[in-house]
Each structure stands twice: as structure tokens, then as C-alpha cells.
Design an enzyme around this catalytic site. Structure first.
Site, PDB file in Angstrom:
ATOM      1  N   CYS A 181     -31.281 -38.421   2.284  1.00 54.45           N
ATOM      2  CA  CYS A 181     -30.576 -37.184   1.871  1.00 54.45           C
ATOM      3  C   CYS A 181     -30.648 -36.658   2.844  1.00 54.45           C
ATOM      4  CB  CYS A 181     -32.208 -36.666   1.316  1.00 54.45           C
ATOM      5  SG  CYS A 181     -32.166 -38.221   0.083  1.00 54.45           S
ATOM      6  N   HIS A 185     -29.841 -32.061   4.474  1.00 58.30           N
ATOM      7  CA  HIS A 185     -31.206 -31.100   3.861  1.00 58.30           C
ATOM      8  C   HIS A 185     -31.940 -31.057   4.501  1.00 58.30           C
ATOM      9  CE1 HIS A 185     -27.901 -31.118   0.505  1.00 58.30           C
ATOM     10  NE2 HIS A 185     -28.303 -32.034   0.423  1.00 58.30           N
ATOM     11  N   CYS A 233     -24.685 -37.339  -5.204  1.00 59.66           N
ATOM     12  CA  CYS A 233     -25.705 -37.241  -3.260  1.00 59.66           C
ATOM     13  C   CYS A 233     -25.778 -38.474  -3.305  1.00 59.66           C
ATOM     14  CB  CYS A 233     -26.859 -36.419  -3.408  1.00 59.66           C
ATOM     15  SG  CYS A 233     -26.638 -34.713  -3.487  1.00 59.66           S
TER      16      CYS A 233
END
Lengths: 272, 103, 213
Positions: A181, A185, A233
Site C-alpha cells: 500500500c 500512498h 487496490c
């Protein structure tokens, strides 16, 4: 009779948007995107899902003919006001930390007597042929936390544990592309193609991102929940499929919702 | 049966501001599904709005209008408690009528 | 090599799959390693194989494991050096020594994000999706900013053997130069074929490529 009309025409807006990018390079690109977003704010079709969810909430459902007014989202049976702002939370009756969608499924199965397969039939909707009750219910419940500050009980030991596991997941690199992730991000001011990426490692980034889900996605014409956001995602991360309501999905939600604590919930929002 | 519209009608000065969300697929007839088959066109063609039974807006729409369309318009006049009635008809001759009270 | 601490306790959790109810029985375990172990076990029970994306994708190699552990914090120089050295050793070169292909094909590969998602057709060639993170040709305005701009990559560095070799190596395995880089290891993971890497190298180093105009 003087009549002024304004239509929100997604296709037309997208074309105008592309053209304006062609004209305005560099820094002004962000301004143009902001204008496009603003144009979408006024009429958010998420309200159509909220209305459908609200209706569903009150109707007796399932073999047991029980409505969601018996469903305890943590603040007492049937209480929706402010419930989303405190989820995920630990539910002693289920002996599990649950997010909103998982809890709704639990109520459908345990109280309304539906089979788990039926409750999970349309987790993510696709047009009028495949409508998702869960998305409508989630939109309604979330809308009832508008303006209420996120307050996930991180001092509760089970929630705290899920938060820490979720943090590990956030940084877990794997798959054919080495993505975590954090790859997309983990930094300020980055984007994929022209899409801005929230920096979820910062409190402000997590707050801004988390408090706008569920959201109506113009590009899909669908309302999407946070379970969908995580699921998609991981698809793009080239990971296997994140199972709906799985512990990992709840851990990561607990991590991001917990980091959003203190910010006023502002969804369901509208996104590109 | 189509879902209800979401209508807001508010008096702003001497005009009434109306905001409407409609639930509709608005298929263009240009798209193909995963099997490569054309998805048939299915979109709202006519929108009619009346204020106390007098037409204040009549529109003809085509497939360029987005899914779940949003319409915002104002008309002169109106008073609190007045009725605003909206009807759409799509190319399947399906239709939906909803009403709101001016606030 | 994974360090296993209080294996008995961890094994029990992995088998049950729901960590929350048991964790307090393991309170004596060194905290961080324990959380990592449990997070991994939880992921393996929470993801399901979907098409080409099997659960094996969750198995980390040493580089992925170490980079995850540092969770975005700066790596100690010795660790970074170790990762870079190990990754440099994975780089393979074409038998014929030819590193540069066709930039036009390279541009198509740079534009395409298809490949390796469970929603993708595994029979179709994968793209490198360079534009998702990098500026390349100035004609493409829709580029991302996770990686640096590569506009005029060859022109600034010089059209030399060294530049060509570096481009090959970087695409093949970016971790050889920047430990825990965000960039996928396109050669190491066999995302791109040898010819595809040549073509992307050409996009970067060919004087005729739009990248170098």
C-alpha cells in the site's frame, strides 16, 4: 418563462476535462482537476443509494422477517446516528472486530436468518442487473455520521491489535510487482497518471481519504464502500483477491479509520 | 420499476431552485459487454417538469447524458408549499413521476 | 531467513487464523516480530487465489521482507548495500549482447498497464506502465510522479554504452541501485520479456525516441 438548466453530464464533463488538460499544462493541471471535482459536488448520486438503503433498513427481511432496527452497530439496536464514525469496533456477541459491511452481513445472517451466501451475493453491484443491498445500506448508515468526528476505539485491546496488524499489512510488499500500500500512498503530492494519491502515512492524508468513503464513483456509475476500495487496490497491487469481510480487510480498515480519528466524517463523497 | 427521484425544491428570492437526481442506467447503445456484444441503448428521452400543473421545463435528452443524471434549474415564481412534479420517459417507454414540495 | 520467536504460540495463531482472541496469551512474545508473523498468517487466510493471482504472490523474497520490515523508514547503509548487491547479482543480459530494441514498441509497452492483475488476460503481453509513475515523452501529458521524470534520459546522460547498460539494469532490477525502490523489478520477476526490455531501453536511449527530443 426564464429557465436556466445545468446538467451534470459525466461524459461531456470528462471530454471537456481532457481538452482543458491539453490547453493547460503543468501546475494548472491540478487546478483543472479541482474544477472538475467541484462540478461534481452539487448533485451526488450517492443520495440515490442512501435513499434505497434507508428504505431497506426499516423493512422486515429474511426468513425471520426481522428489520435492521434490531441490528446493533455498536451504539444500540437500530442506532445509526454516529455509528459509522466509531467503526470498526469489537463486538462481544460476534467475538470479533468488525467494520460496517461485516456487521451488516452478521445481522443479516444472525438476526434475519439469511444464509451467508445470500447475504454476500452482491457485495459489489454492477448496474441495474446486479444491485448491491450492502452498498445501499452502507451508504445510508455512513450518511448518518456526516459531520461527526471519527472516533475508533484504539484503546480497546482487540481494536488496537487489529490496528497494529493493519499497519503491518500497509507496508507488506509482495507479488510480482513488489507493491505494498505504501508504494503509492507513502509520500506527499504524488500521483498515478493524473490521479492524486493520498499519503496515508500522514494523519491528514488518512483523514481526508478515509472520511470520504463510501463514495459514488462517476467512472463506474456505482457507489463503492471501503471494502471495495481495499479489494480493488489489492487487485492493482497484483495480489490475490482480498476476501470480503476477511480479518485482513478489517485490520487494514481499522488502521486507516483509526488514523482518521478526530476528523469529521464527510461522506458519502463523489469521486471521478 | 425505476427507483424514486431525489428532488429538492427551494425558494431563493423570487425564484424556485430545483435539484433532481434520477436513477437511470443511461446506456448509450455504443458500449460492448465482456463478450463483445453491444449493450442495447437505454436512456431517458423526455423530461417534463410542472409547477402547479404548469410546465416550467420540457427537455429532450439523448445518450450523452450521464448515468444517474443530475439536473439543476430555477424558474421564476413559486411559493412555499407549491408542488413541483417531475416526469421522465425513457426509450423503453418506461417512466417515473415524482413530486416535491417547495420549501 | 525468518527469525522464529515463540514458534509454538505463533503456530497456534496461524492455524486458527483469527488472531484477536488469542493474542493476549502470547503477550510475552517480542512484540514487533510477533505482529509481523501474525499479519502474514492473517493475510494468507484472508486472501483467495483468483485466476493467475495465486496465494504464492504473498510469499516474500528476502528483499520484499526486509523492505516491509523497515516500513518506509530509512534503511541502515549496510542493509541497503546488502540488498543492492544481492539484486545486482540477479541481473541477466541478452546472449547476443544487444540491449537496444525499437522505441516505438517501447512506447506502447510504457503506456500499457495490462498484466498480472487477476482481472487481466494472462495470454496477452504485459505492459510496464512506465507512464503511471514517470514522465517520458513530452507528448504524453497524463503521467504520474511517483518516480522521477525520465524526459531526455539519453540526451542528458549521453548516448553511450554505459547509459544503455544502466537503463537495462535499472529496468531489469531497480533494487540493484536503490534498495526498497518503489519500482517493480521487471526482469527479475519476468514481468517483461527480454525483447520488451530492449524496447523500453530504446525508448529511453534512442536519439530518435520522443523521450530525447
Amino acid at each position: 418563462m426564464r429557465t436556466m438548466i445545468r446538467l451534470a453530464v459525466a461524459a461531456g464533463a470528462a471530454a471537456a476535462f481532457a481538452a482543458s488538460i491539453g490547453a493547460a499544462l503543468g501546475e494548472s493541471t491540478a487546478d483543472e482537476i479541482a474544477k472538475y471535482r467541484e462540478a461534481l459536488q452539487d448533485g451526488n448520486p450517492a443520495e440515490l443509494w442512501e435513499a434505497r438503503g434507508e428504505q431497506m433498513w426499516k423493512v422486515p427481511r429474511g426468513p425471520n422477517k426481522v428489520s435492521f432496527e434490531r441490528c446493533d452497530l455498536g451504539l444500540g439496536p437500530g442506532v445509526v446516528k454516529g455509528a459509522y464514525a466509531q467503526l470498526p469496533r469489537y463486538f462481544p456477541d460476534a467475538k470479533r472486530v468488525m467494520d460496517l459491511e461485516t456487521r451488516l452481513v452478521w445481522c443479516m445472517v444472525q438476526q434475519q436468518g439469511m444464509s451467508e451466501a445470500d447475504a454476500l451475493k452482491n457485495t459489489f453491484g454492477n448496474g441495474s442487473a446486479k444491485r448491491s443491498d450492502l452498498e445501499a445500506l452502507a451508504a445510508y448508515v455512513a450518511s448518518q455520521s456526516q459531520g461527526i468526528r471519527m472516533n475508533v476505539a484504539l484503546d480497546e485491546p482487540h481494536v488496537h491489535d487489529m490496528y497494529r496488524l493493519g499497519e503491518k499489512m500497509f507496508y507488506y510488499r509482495g507479488g510480482t510487482h513488489d507493491f505494498a500500500c505504501a508504494t503509492c500512498h507513502g509520500d506527499d503530492g504524488k500521483r498515478i497518471r493524473l490521479q492524486d494519491l493520498p499519503n496515508l502515512t500522514k494523519v491528514e492524508g488518512a483523514q481526508k481519504a478515509y472520511t470520504t468513503w463510501p463514495a459514488y464513483r462517476v467512472s463506474q456509475g456505482e457507489l463503492r464502500t471501503f471494502q471495495w476500495r481495499l479489494n480493488d487496490c489489492f487487485r492493482q497491487q497484483r495480489f490475490p483477491e482480498l476476501a470480503f469481510g476477511s480479518d485482513a480487510s478489517i485490520a487494514l480498515t481499522a488502521y486507516l479509520a483509526g488514523r482518521a480519528n478526530g476528523a469529521a466524517y464527510a461522506g458519502p463523497a463523489i469521486k471521478r | 420499476m425505476a427507483d424514486p427521484m431525489k428532488i429538492r425544491a427551494n425558494l431563493v428570492g423570487d425564484s424556485t431552485e430545483v435539484k433532481v437526481l434520477m436513477s437511470h442506467e443511461m446506456e448509450t447503445g455504443q458500449r460492448k459487454d465482456a463478450q463483445g456484444k453491444t449493450i442495447p441503448a437505454w436512456f431517458i428521452q423526455k423530461v417534463n417538469v410542472t409547477h402547479n400543473d404548469k410546465v416550467v421545463l420540457a427537455a429532450q435528452w439523448g445518450p450523452a447524458v450521464s448515468k444517474n443524471p443530475f439536473v439543476s434549474f430555477t424558474f421564476k415564481g413559486g411559493a412555499r408549499g407549491d408542488k413541483v412534479k417531475i416526469t421522465w420517459v425513457d426509450n423503453h417507454d418506461d417512466s417515473r413521476t415524482d413530486e416535491a414540495t417547495v420549501a | 531467513m525468518r527469525t522464529r520467536i515463540v514458534g509454538h504460540c505463533i503456530g497456534g495463531i496461524a492455524a486458527i487464523g483469527i488472531a484477536a482472541s488469542i493474542v493476549y496469551g502470547c503477550a510475552s512474545a517480542p512484540a514487533e516480530n510477533d505482529v509481523s508473523e501474525r499479519a502474514e498468517a492473517m493475510m494468507k487466510s484472508s486472501f483467495k487465489a483468483h485466476g493467475q493471482a495465486t496465494l504464492a504472490r504473498l510469499d516474500q523474497d528476502e528483499t520484499q521482507r526486509v523492505c516491509s520490515e523497515y516500513a518506509g523508514r530509512a534503511l541502515p547503509p549496510a542493509v541497503a548495500e546488502r540488498i543492492e548487491k544481492a539484486n545486482l547479482e540477479t541481473i541477466r543480459y541478452p546472449a547476443d549482447g544487444n540491449l537496444v530494441g525499437d522505441w516505438k514498441s517501447g512506447e506502447k509497452i510504457a503506456q500499457s498497464g495490462q498484466g498480472f492483475q487477476y482481472s487481466d488476460d494472462p495470454k496477452k503481453a504485459a505492459g510496464a506502465n512506465c507512464y503511471a509513475c514517470h514522465q517520458l515523452s513530452p507528448k504524453e501529458l497524463s503521467y504520474g510522479t511517483i518516480g522521477p521524470s525520465l524526459y531526455r534520459f539519453g540526451k542528458t546522460r549521453g548516448y553511450t554504452d554505459e547509459t544503455r547498460r544502466y537503463a537495462w539494469q535499472k529496468i531489469y532490477n531497480a533494487e540493484a541501485f536503490a534498495a526498497c525502490s518503489n519500482m517493480p523489478r521487471f526482469g527479475y520477476h519476468h514481468i517483461l520479456t527480454e525483447q520488451q526490455i530492449r524496447d523500453v531501453v530504446a525508448l529511453l536511449v534512442d536519439p530518435a525516441s520522443p523521450v530525447n527530443q
